[in-house]
Design an enzyme around this catalytic site. Structure first.
Site, PDB file in Angstrom:
ATOM      1  N   HIS A   1       0.857  -1.183   0.000  1.00 40.23           N
ATOM      2  CA  HIS A   1       0.000   0.000   0.000  1.00 40.23           C
ATOM      3  C   HIS A   1       0.895   1.235   0.000  1.00 40.23           C
ATOM      4  O   HIS A   1       2.101   1.131   0.174  1.00 40.23           O
ATOM      5  CB  HIS A   1      -0.930   0.000   1.218  1.00 40.23           C
ATOM      6  CG  HIS A   1      -0.206  -0.118   2.519  1.00 40.23           C
ATOM      7  ND1 HIS A   1       0.271  -1.327   2.988  1.00 40.23           N
ATOM      8  CD2 HIS A   1       0.164   0.804   3.423  1.00 40.23           C
ATOM      9  CE1 HIS A   1       0.887  -1.141   4.132  1.00 40.23           C
ATOM     10  NE2 HIS A   1       0.842   0.155   4.429  1.00 40.23           N
ATOM     11  N   ALA A   2       0.285   2.381  -0.208  1.00 35.43           N
ATOM     12  CA  ALA A   2       1.005   3.650  -0.177  1.00 35.43           C
ATOM     13  C   ALA A   2       0.069   4.699   0.419  1.00 35.43           C
ATOM     14  O   ALA A   2      -1.116   4.435   0.646  1.00 35.43           O
ATOM     15  CB  ALA A   2       1.454   4.058  -1.580  1.00 35.43           C
TER      16      ALA A   2
END
Length: 144
Positions: A64-65
Site C-alpha cells: 500500500h502507499a
C-alpha cells in the site's frame, strides 16, 4: 462503492521478484480505476526503501502507499502467486498472496487494513482463497 471486484482478482500468477508481484497487484487496482500509476510506483518504492514490512502474516503481503500518491477510491486486489516468492521477511516468507490496498483518505486506510485483516485472519476463508479453482470462488468467499 465496491471494495473488491472480480476484475481485481488474479490467480496462479508467475512473478520473478517482490517488485513484480507488487506491480501486478497494483495493475489490477489501476485497471479498476481505484489508483493511478504513481500509486504503484509508490508501493514499489516503499518496499525498496523500507523492506518487507508489508509481509504481515505467513505467506501474505499487503502492499500500500499513502493516499496522496494516487489513490482515487478505496479498494483492494488479490493476487495468488503460482509459486510463492521471498520478500525478505525472516518469519513470514515465502509470500503466496499479495493483496494491494488503496484508500483515498487516512481513516479509510485503517478501515481497509482492519477489513483485510479480518478476511485473511480467518483461517477458513484464507484456505478457500489459497485453494480456489477460479476467481468467482475467491470472490464469493470474500463477499460472504
Amino acid at each position: 462503492m465496491t471494495l473488491l471486484s472480480k476484475e481485481s482478482i488474479a490467480l496462479n500468477i508467475e512473478v520473478n521478484s517482490p517488485e513484480e508481484a507488487i506491480s501486478v497487484s497494483g495493475d489490477l487496482l489501476m485497471k479498476a480505476g481505484v489508483i493511478r500509476k504513481e500509486y504503484i510506483d509508490a508501493m514499489v518504492d516503499g518496499f525498496k526503501k523500507v523492506g518487507p514490512y508489508i509481509v504481515v502474516a505467513p505467506g501474505i503481503a499487503i502492499p500500500h502507499a499513502r493516499p496522496e500518491y494516487g489513490a482515487l477510491e478505496s479498494g483492494f486486489s488479490i493476487v495468488r502467486l503460482k509459486t510463492p516468492i521471498k520478500f525478505g521477511h525472516k518469519m513470514n516468507d515465502p509470500v503466496q498472496l499479495v493483496c494491494a490496498m488503496a484508500s483515498n483518505d487516512n481513516n479509510g486506510h485503517i478501515e481497509m487494513l482492519r477489513m483485510l485483516s479480518s478476511i485473511l485472519g480467518d483461517s477458513s476463508k484464507l484456505a478457500k482463497i489459497l485453494t480456489a479453482k477460479d476467481i468467482s470462488e475467491v470472490y464469493h468467499n470474500i463477499s460472504n
